[in-house]
Design a protein around this motif. Structure first.
Motif, PDB file in Angstrom:
ATOM      1  N   CYS A   1       1.022  -1.193   0.036  1.00  0.00           N
ATOM      2  CA  CYS A   1      -0.163   0.155  -0.057  1.00  0.00           C
ATOM      3  C   CYS A   1       0.889   1.241   0.058  1.00  0.00           C
ATOM      4  O   CYS A   1       1.761   1.379   0.893  1.00  0.00           O
ATOM      5  CB  CYS A   1      -0.849   0.088   1.224  1.00  0.00           C
ATOM      6  SG  CYS A   1      -1.901   1.440   1.225  1.00  0.00           S
ATOM      7  N   ASN A   2       0.817   2.057  -1.170  1.00  0.00           N
ATOM      8  CA  ASN A   2       1.761   3.024  -1.193  1.00  0.00           C
ATOM      9  C   ASN A   2       1.260   4.185  -0.003  1.00  0.00           C
ATOM     10  O   ASN A   2       2.446   4.468   0.630  1.00  0.00           O
ATOM     11  CB  ASN A   2       1.615   3.777  -2.519  1.00  0.00           C
ATOM     12  CG  ASN A   2       2.284   2.817  -3.774  1.00  0.00           C
ATOM     13  OD1 ASN A   2       3.369   2.721  -3.673  1.00  0.00           O
ATOM     14  ND2 ASN A   2       1.531   2.195  -4.375  1.00  0.00           N
ATOM     15  N   THR A   3       0.296   4.686   0.065  1.00  0.00           N
ATOM     16  CA  THR A   3      -0.335   5.531   0.909  1.00  0.00           C
ATOM     17  C   THR A   3       0.273   5.391   2.378  1.00  0.00           C
ATOM     18  O   THR A   3       0.687   6.369   3.149  1.00  0.00           O
ATOM     19  CB  THR A   3      -1.842   5.749   0.762  1.00  0.00           C
ATOM     20  OG1 THR A   3      -2.289   6.017  -0.721  1.00  0.00           O
ATOM     21  CG2 THR A   3      -2.190   7.033   1.678  1.00  0.00           C
ATOM     22  N   ALA A   4       0.085   4.019   2.910  1.00  0.00           N
ATOM     23  CA  ALA A   4       0.466   3.671   4.101  1.00  0.00           C
ATOM     24  C   ALA A   4       1.908   4.091   4.396  1.00  0.00           C
ATOM     25  O   ALA A   4       2.602   4.262   5.527  1.00  0.00           O
ATOM     26  CB  ALA A   4       0.067   2.147   4.352  1.00  0.00           C
ATOM     27  N   HIS A   5       2.749   4.147   3.489  1.00  0.00           N
ATOM     28  CA  HIS A   5       4.091   4.455   3.372  1.00  0.00           C
ATOM     29  C   HIS A   5       4.594   5.907   4.266  1.00  0.00           C
ATOM     30  O   HIS A   5       5.668   6.194   4.504  1.00  0.00           O
ATOM     31  CB  HIS A   5       4.918   4.253   2.495  1.00  0.00           C
ATOM     32  CG  HIS A   5       5.229   2.684   2.000  1.00  0.00           C
ATOM     33  ND1 HIS A   5       4.376   1.902   1.672  1.00  0.00           N
ATOM     34  CD2 HIS A   5       6.400   1.906   2.291  1.00  0.00           C
ATOM     35  CE1 HIS A   5       4.801   0.735   1.392  1.00  0.00           C
ATOM     36  NE2 HIS A   5       6.194   0.834   1.952  1.00  0.00           N
ATOM     37  N   TYR A   6       3.079   6.506   4.238  1.00  0.00           N
ATOM     38  CA  TYR A   6       3.493   8.132   5.001  1.00  0.00           C
ATOM     39  C   TYR A   6       3.844   7.903   6.469  1.00  0.00           C
ATOM     40  O   TYR A   6       4.277   8.672   7.115  1.00  0.00           O
ATOM     41  CB  TYR A   6       2.123   9.025   4.850  1.00  0.00           C
ATOM     42  CG  TYR A   6       2.147   9.749   3.494  1.00  0.00           C
ATOM     43  CD1 TYR A   6       3.204  10.542   3.425  1.00  0.00           C
ATOM     44  CD2 TYR A   6       1.440   9.432   2.943  1.00  0.00           C
ATOM     45  CE1 TYR A   6       3.215  11.296   2.089  1.00  0.00           C
ATOM     46  CE2 TYR A   6       1.287  10.062   1.275  1.00  0.00           C
ATOM     47  CZ  TYR A   6       2.364  10.957   1.446  1.00  0.00           C
ATOM     48  OH  TYR A   6       2.337  11.517   0.026  1.00  0.00           O
ATOM     49  N   TRP A   7       3.402   6.601   6.880  1.00  0.00           N
ATOM     50  CA  TRP A   7       3.807   6.353   8.343  1.00  0.00           C
ATOM     51  C   TRP A   7       4.889   5.334   8.683  1.00  0.00           C
ATOM     52  O   TRP A   7       4.961   4.785   9.406  1.00  0.00           O
ATOM     53  CB  TRP A   7       2.473   5.712   9.171  1.00  0.00           C
ATOM     54  CG  TRP A   7       1.234   6.820   8.957  1.00  0.00           C
ATOM     55  CD1 TRP A   7       1.131   7.595   9.960  1.00  0.00           C
ATOM     56  CD2 TRP A   7       0.293   7.171   7.964  1.00  0.00           C
ATOM     57  NE1 TRP A   7      -0.037   8.599   9.674  1.00  0.00           N
ATOM     58  CE2 TRP A   7      -0.608   8.226   8.387  1.00  0.00           C
ATOM     59  CE3 TRP A   7       0.003   6.514   6.745  1.00  0.00           C
ATOM     60  CZ2 TRP A   7      -1.635   8.677   7.992  1.00  0.00           C
ATOM     61  CZ3 TRP A   7      -1.126   6.955   5.990  1.00  0.00           C
ATOM     62  CH2 TRP A   7      -1.733   8.277   6.723  1.00  0.00           C
TER      63      TRP A   7
END
Lengths: 253, 253
Positions: free
Chosen positions: B97-103
């Motif tokens: 999940c790309n977006t989850a890499h913000y965390w």
């Protein structure tokens, strides 16, 4: 984690499914795809939570069945993964490998969660399909066929069964299964189709694809496959989804 | 299981990969398929052992990024699954999940095993593809684009980047992503193709599919996709396979 951590973790959702996989890996992916396909979902949380152990180093099932003196049984290794899945929050188990179900009694003897049997799921699917009697062709591994994993319970339910003979196994089914384990789907597909056709030619009304590599290697959305084949992996996905729906209904999720 | 059980279990193979998945479920299956596809295997044990948490109830990533006041952050829920995977034997983590890499920083701060970053894997894949400079089109979620998850590190590496504009997101990318989460691949595919074509029309040399639903909804074996698209999910599978090969070489497996 030790099996002494029973009961199951309380911080997992009660509809969390555990998948004892890797026998082989592509068949596990096939089950996960089919679980998604049978789940009506508008957004992520409509899907079923799943914890998967895809462990390709479980001792070889067919060899252990056919020559138990010379080969390790897989049950201890599968039980170890079973315990990890339960510790990680699985509340129900499925195992997308037909042959491994020979050790089902050993795997479930002290299991604190339900464990859906692939043959029972398939028998339910036959009835749902309107196939409540008649002649079934049986494809599978040499072990599944020799040990009558499907044949005994299906004959008890009143079906006539025709198991794949040595020629069908040697020429089509075995090489097709091996190619799926090598991810060579384009090579496997024509062989697996010929295995199904051979069973239809021998008088089967429908053919049970009793090794999880077989439906993983055939285009199961194809009208030909949907008409002639019964897919235990899809039946297992349906049964797992039905279990999750029951849990959601009971828990008000 | 508590995080106090460090170090990681000693009874798992050292090449066991953990997958923080379910964001969404089909993207997780896509990663597992691609891991199999990049693994040369003659038989089951040649494949990589994998433990997967496919948890579709992780708080919504895009909403948490765009409006953190009103939405739960996903990091705590992901960390809980991370710890379960490690307790269950994972020796390296990936998160399709790309977006989850913000965390990512929060997820890796006290993590005892390597955690492969999807953007770093993608940057390595660009170089492997011979794309070491030029103009990249960026597709992704509204959060991935607004937060420049790919743009900042790729600009640092000397690329020019064109992020999808509001019209491309609204008309093609967002409805396509939502359809993949509903398992409506046949509906999603033409929209996702148009999103890629729009970026090529705007001058991109290649298009980074920076939301894992996008390559899951496109036929990535298609020559059109292989020519024009860069698939972070496949890059992550390649990086995970390379990690496992390094471990096998170091441990003599």
């Amino acid at each position: 984690m030790a099996a002494t951590d029973w009961p199951v973790s309380v911080d997992s959702r009660p509809d969390t499914l555990g998948v004892l996989g890797g026998m082989g890996p592509l068949a596990t992916v096939d089950l996960l795809s089919k679980l998604i396909a049978v789940t009506p979902a508008k957004q992520d949380p409509d899907h079923i939570p799943v914890i998967v152990s895809s462990e390709p180093h479980i001792p070889r099932r067919v060899a252990a069945f056919l020559d138990p003196e010379k080969n390790d049984a897989p049950a201890a290794a599968i039980r170890a993964r079973r315990d990890r899945l339960i510790d990680a929050g699985a509340r129900c188990l499925v195992m997308p490998c037909n042959t491994a179900h020979y050790w089902y009694d050993e795997l479930t003897a002290d299991c604190p969660v339900p464990f859906i049997h692939i043959v029972h799921a398939t028998a339910d699917e036959l009835v749902r399909r309107g196939l409540s009697s008649g002649t079934l062709g049986l494809l599978g591994t040499e072990a599944t066929l020799a040990g009558k994993l499907f044949e005994t319970p299906l004959v008890e339910r009143g079906y006539r069964c025709i198991a794949a003979d040595d020629a069908v196994m040697r020429e089509f089914a075995r090489p097709g299964i091996d190619m799926v384990k090598q991810n060579r789907i384009a090579d496997a597909e024509p062989l697996l189709r010929r295995a199904v056709d051979a069973m239809l030619d021998q008088g089967a009304d429908a053919v049970v694809l009793g090794c999880t590599e077989i439906p993983a290697g055939l285009p199961m959305q194809d009208p030909w496959a949907r008409k002639h084949c019964v897919d235990p992996t899809e039946a297992l996905a349906q049964a797992a989804y039905a279990w999750a729906c029951d849990v959601r209904a009971a828990e008000g999720l």
